[in-house]
Design a protein around this motif. Structure first.
Motif, short mmCIF file in Angstrom:
data_model
loop_
_atom_site.label_atom_id
_atom_site.label_comp_id
_atom_site.label_asym_id
_atom_site.label_seq_id
_atom_site.Cartn_x
_atom_site.Cartn_y
_atom_site.Cartn_z
N UNK A 21 0.67 -1.34 0.08
CA UNK A 21 0.07 0.09 -0.15
C UNK A 21 0.70 1.13 -0.06
N UNK A 22 0.27 2.27 -0.87
CA UNK A 22 1.06 3.73 -0.63
C UNK A 22 0.09 4.67 -1.27
N UNK A 23 -0.20 5.71 -0.77
CA UNK A 23 -1.01 6.58 -1.17
C UNK A 23 -0.86 7.92 -0.72
N UNK A 24 -1.81 9.01 -1.51
CA UNK A 24 -1.78 10.30 -0.89
C UNK A 24 -3.14 10.91 -0.72
N UNK A 25 -3.30 12.03 -0.12
CA UNK A 25 -4.64 12.85 -0.16
C UNK A 25 -5.08 13.07 1.35
N UNK A 26 -5.59 14.20 1.47
CA UNK A 26 -6.74 14.52 2.59
C UNK A 26 -8.03 14.67 2.28
N UNK A 27 -8.86 14.48 2.82
CA UNK A 27 -10.52 14.21 2.72
C UNK A 27 -10.70 15.74 2.34
N UNK A 28 -11.69 15.90 1.11
CA UNK A 28 -12.19 17.06 1.01
C UNK A 28 -13.68 17.18 1.01
N UNK A 29 -14.40 18.16 1.35
CA UNK A 29 -15.91 18.04 1.42
C UNK A 29 -16.75 17.84 0.18
N UNK A 30 -17.54 16.88 0.27
CA UNK A 30 -18.29 16.59 -0.84
C UNK A 30 -19.44 17.55 -1.14
N UNK A 31 -20.18 17.67 -2.27
CA UNK A 31 -21.20 18.68 -2.31
C UNK A 31 -22.15 18.47 -1.62
N UNK A 81 -30.45 17.95 1.05
CA UNK A 81 -30.70 19.02 0.11
C UNK A 81 -29.65 19.43 -0.88
N UNK A 82 -29.81 19.85 -1.74
CA UNK A 82 -28.55 20.00 -2.89
C UNK A 82 -27.48 21.21 -2.21
N UNK A 83 -26.32 20.77 -2.31
CA UNK A 83 -25.04 21.58 -1.89
C UNK A 83 -25.05 21.87 -0.44
N UNK A 84 -25.88 20.83 0.35
CA UNK A 84 -25.61 20.82 1.78
C UNK A 84 -25.15 19.48 2.26
N UNK A 85 -24.50 19.49 3.33
CA UNK A 85 -23.81 18.49 4.09
C UNK A 85 -24.30 18.26 5.40
N UNK A 86 -25.34 17.39 5.87
CA UNK A 86 -25.91 17.50 7.08
C UNK A 86 -24.98 16.57 8.14
N UNK A 87 -24.98 17.02 9.31
CA UNK A 87 -24.30 16.19 10.45
C UNK A 87 -25.28 15.67 11.11
N UNK A 88 -25.12 14.32 11.24
CA UNK A 88 -26.05 13.36 12.08
C UNK A 88 -25.04 12.27 12.85
#
Length: 886
Positions: free
Chosen positions: A16-26, A91-98
């Motif tokens: 294994x070997x990779x790169x990246x940090x998570x980004x916020x989805x739409x 909803x479109x463009x929103x990210x809900x925290x649950x």
């Protein structure tokens, strides 16, 4: 799992070997899952009803689900906790925290009908689940899904001797190595599984390895990766069961059953299986097994897809162990999403419509059903409707024995319709051409399991190393070395070289040896051959060899040409070389070197021949292969030429002459002569079964007995001085004997039809052994028999038989910790009947798998039932097959 577990583990650590940090989805949903006391619930499962999707939280209890704007019903599950269902509008463009809190599961001991023998209620639950296992296997015509897999592993410790080599390979102690992959899978009844890897993040060191292969396994199968399923028809022979309790999960009643192996060791599991009542399907698994001392823990969660079939939506594995000083830990998590299922119309019945009756407990109900079935006239089943279909469609209660019988009959009829009924299962594995080209944006949007901080650091480390590797590839100044090419030391030490795209050249290490005929000797050999990835392509290997005997002051050698493909093989071999009297080469040269130099026993008896050998082998079909060969030679007897001793043992009379001792032939010496000998062999495996991978059929080992027919003839032509005819029949097979062990046998019988003129090398010889080492196949070779004492040219029949039985639990293996080390005990018997052998018999006992690779044997021999001798032998657990001329 599977016997490949060790390979999966080690490959995963280097994989294994990779790169990246998570980004916020739409848009989507994210949150953290905890218990009601605030404890993080690692790897909890979230099932999305609308999409048939399983998602898992990471080790820190965090989850993320991306999706289009709509309403979603989310089912939050964690083994041991109550299931929680939440409805969320995205909803479109929103990210809900649950964020979700789960409370521990409360179990109830419901009233269960118990037999007069006080049987645990777990047994009736498991009997019903086992009875319905075949139904679940055939319930779906096909299904398709997407699998996301994430693996993280680290090497916790290693021997100091391996430190330098591991550093060269870029492996660091304690560093987390991570991999991710996304695959599209498809299952088609009865046995076809397809997987296409559409994206991979790895260091590229093992691009041909699929981390998703275990998805092909089903615990409704009797055996999974050599492990006996608790839903196998033979499960009660391997396991005991205990009823823990029942609980309600949404609208389903689930019973939790403890699995207890009757005998701990490889090929069994322990843990908990949860069964959905009325459906009698798997709800979840929390199990453990061991393979050669490596611990494997597995948790699986199932969900009702379209409320029609319970299928797995998440798997969690933890593998850890210590092998030869290498201590490792590997975890991986798989989520299965986007299920698309197609039911088998011949078997579809609403889950609660099929009431399975256990005859052992519900005796009166079962009796009523049997009487009713017996009184009804036999129905005339239509051509496209089976008895099983009729019975299930009636909606009436069915006994488990009746269900098992009808399912067995159904599978038998289905097998008749298959194009290749001999193929037990078929897999297709492909990697998309763009699988390695996905960027970080793709992975951030796709990843259903957020990375932990430790995993993020692992990616960053891998990225920095990947930059250095890329610079090396393009010739940057970071590059420190290149392939050494040919070195003069290779002439002594040997090496191999790639010559062109499809060929290579090899210099073999010139191994020195010693025997009383040649004294010190060495063989110098090179080979040139073509390389073909496709086994159907023709491959050619050319091997010249030179041998020099210092005591004889004679050089000799041969030239061998080997031409082969998938169905044909032709070998031409000629020169001047030494050969053992027994052409099956019963003693390895290196073993004879040891016994001669250190024990003052020159056991290998050889003669010289100038020869031309031709051999052709043809695989006529998967079940039949034939070979014919002819050998013309000038044979010359050899005498001892040296009496040199490394150690002069006073209690040993010295070296014996280079002439075998035989009961039937007083003098085995011979004059120079010519011989022309022909040989033909037919091998039959009439009941062979197969597995297919990427449309290539592979034999399933030991799925059929092997029958052998041999004919050998000395032909008085081309100047040949020998004239005889010999025929031999043989059979070999290995099979399981219930839960207790494995039985392996080899029987051979033959006779000389004519024997006008023969020399000792033309006799029928047997695989004897007088050394401390056992290097031949454990089945079919003797442990204490003299190499040539009972060789025969009898016109009456001779017979040689070997039987080998491996116990799962016998003497030492009664202790679980010994079984867990992979050690097995065996008993064996060898028997030889010739005119002079006096019913020669060997009885023996062996311990196999000592330190994973060694075998220790003890044997006693008898003549006509009277004790003759005893001895001990050391062997290799994996058989080593060596050609003396190689």
């Amino acid at each position: 799992m599977k016997k490949n577990l060790r390979n999966i583990t080690f490959l995963s650590l280097l994989f294994f070997s990779f790169t990246t940090l998570a980004q916020t989805p739409v848009s989507g949903i994210r949150g953290t899952i905890k218990s009601d006391d605030g404890t993080i619930l690692s790897f909890a499962t979230i099932f999305v009803k609308q999409t048939g999707t399983g998602v898992a939280a990471n080790a820190e209890g965090q989850y993320e689900i991306t999706g289009t704007p709509r309403q979603y019903d989310l089912v939050f599950q964690h083994l041991g906790y109550k299931t929680v269902v939440r409805t969320v509008m995205v909803e479109a463009g929103k990210f809900i925290t649950l964020d979700v809190s789960l409370t521990p599961q409360e179990f109830m001991l419901k009233e269960v009908v118990v037999g007069g023998d006080g049987e645990d209620p777990a047994y009736t639950i498991m009997r019903k689940a086992i009875a319905k296992a075949n139904y679940h296997r055939n319930q779906l015509d096909n299904y398709a899904a997407r699998v996301y897999m994430k693996g993280a592993g680290k090497l916790k410790d290693y021997p100091w001797l391996a430190k330098r080599q591991l550093q060269k390979a870029g492996v660091e102690k304690g560093r987390v190595y991570i991999s991710e992959s996304v695959s599209e899978i498809k299952f088609t009844r009865p046995n076809k599984f397809e997987e296409k890897v559409i994206s991979i993040r790895s260091d590229g060191k093992d691009g041909n390895t699929s981390p998703n292969q275990f998805i092909n396994a089903s615990f409704y199968e009797p055996v999974i990766a050599e492990i006996v399923s608790p839903l196998s028809p033979k499960a009660f022979s391997y396991y005991k069961f205990e009823y823990i309790g029942s609980y309600t999960d949404r609208d389903y009643t689930v019973s939790k059953i403890k699995i207890i192996p009757r005998s701990k060791g490889d090929n069994v599991i322990d843990g908990v299986i949860s069964i959905v009542e009325d459906w009698w399907s798997i709800h979840s698994l929390d199990i453990h097994t061991q393979k050669l001392g490596i611990d494997v823990n597995m948790k699986s969660v199932y969900a009702p897809i379209e409320e029609k079939a319970w299928l797995p939506v998440s798997h969690q594995f933890k593998i850890d162990g210590k092998v030869f000083g290498f201590e490792f830990e590997f975890k991986y998590l798989a989520t299965i999403s986007d299920y698309k299922i197609k039911l088998n119309p011949a078997l579809y019945v609403e889950p609660k419509k099929m009431e399975v009756i256990d005859e052992k407990i519900e005796k009166q109900v079962a009796k009523t059903i049997q009487q009713k079935n017996a009184s009804q006239p036999k129905s005339k089943t239509s051509p496209d409707q089976s008895k099983l279909q009729e019975r299930l469609a009636s909606g009436e209660e069915i006994t488990r024995k009746e269900l098992k019988s009808l399912m067995k009959e159904y599978e038998k009829e289905e097998q008749k319709k298959q194009k290749e009924p001999e193929v037990m299962y078929e897999t297709t594995f492909k990697i998309d051409s763009g699988a390695y080209k996905k960027d970080s944006t793709y992975w951030n949007a796709l990843r259903p399991i957020p990375l932990t901080q430790e995993e993020v650091k692992g990616y960053q480390k891998s990225d920095s190393m990947a930059v250095i590797e890329r610079k090396k590839e393009v010739g940057d100044t970071v590059k420190t070395s290149k392939h050494k090419g040919f070195q003069i030391t290779d002439l002594i030490l040997g090496d191999s070289y790639k010559v062109g795209k499809h060929s290579n050249f090899k210099i073999h290490f010139p191994m020195p040896g010693f025997n009383t005929v040649e004294g010190w000797n060495f063989v110098y050999k090179v080979s040139f051959g073509t390389i073909r990835q496709d086994s159907a392509k023709t491959r050619i290997t050319i091997t010249p060899a030179f041998r020099y005997a210092f005591a004889r002051e004679v050089g000799s050698g041969y030239l061998r040409i080997n031409i082969r493909n998938k169905k044909h093989q032709f070998v031409a071999d000629g020169g001047r070389y030494i050969k053992q009297y027994n052409g099956d080469q019963p003693i390895l040269p290196i073993v004879n070197d040891f016994t001669t130099l250190f024990m003052e026993k020159n056991l290998m008896k050889i003669y010289e021949r100038r020869y031309i050998d031709l051999k052709y082998t043809r695989r006529i079909s998967d079940y039949v292969s034939v070979s014919v060969d002819g050998s013309w030679s000038q044979r010359h007897e050899l005498q001892n030429n040296t009496n040199w001793k490394l150690i002069d043992w006073k209690n040993v009379d010295g070296y014996t002459q280079n002439r075998p001792v035989n009961e039937e032939l007083g003098n085995t010496g011979f004059p120079d002569h010519e011989a022309f000998v022909g040989h033909a062999n037919v091998t039959l495996r009439p009941w062979l079964k197969f597995k297919k991978r990427n449309d290539r059929r592979q034999e399933i080992e030991n799925s059929s007995p092997t029958f052998m027919i041999d004919y050998r003839s000395g032909i008085p032509a081309l100047g040949g001085d020998v004239d005889f005819k010999q025929v031999e029949l043989g059979i070999r097979h290995q099979f399981k004997v219930g839960v207790r062990g494995t039985f392996d046998y080899l029987l051979r019988a033959g006779t000389f039809l004519t024997r006008e003129q023969m020399y000792f090398m033309d006799y029928k010889h047997f695989l004897g052994n007088k050394t401390p080492f056992s290097t031949s196949d454990p089945v079919g070779s003797f442990r204490l028999l003299d190499y040539y004492q009972y060789s025969t040219d009898a016109d009456g029949a001779y017979f040689a038989g070997s039987a080998h039985y491996q116990f799962r639990k016998f003497l030492a293996t009664r202790f679980p910790f010994i079984r867990m080390m992979g050690i097995r005990e065996n008993v064996f018997v060898n028997y030889l009947a010739t005119p002079a052998s006096k019913n020669y018999t060997e009885l023996g006992y062996s311990i196999n798998g000592i330190l994973r690779i060694f075998r220790l044997e003890a044997a006693a021999s008898f003549l006509d039932g009277k004790f003759l001798d005893y001895g001990f032998r050391i062997g290799i657990a994996t058989n080593i097959v060596v050609n003396f001329n190689d």
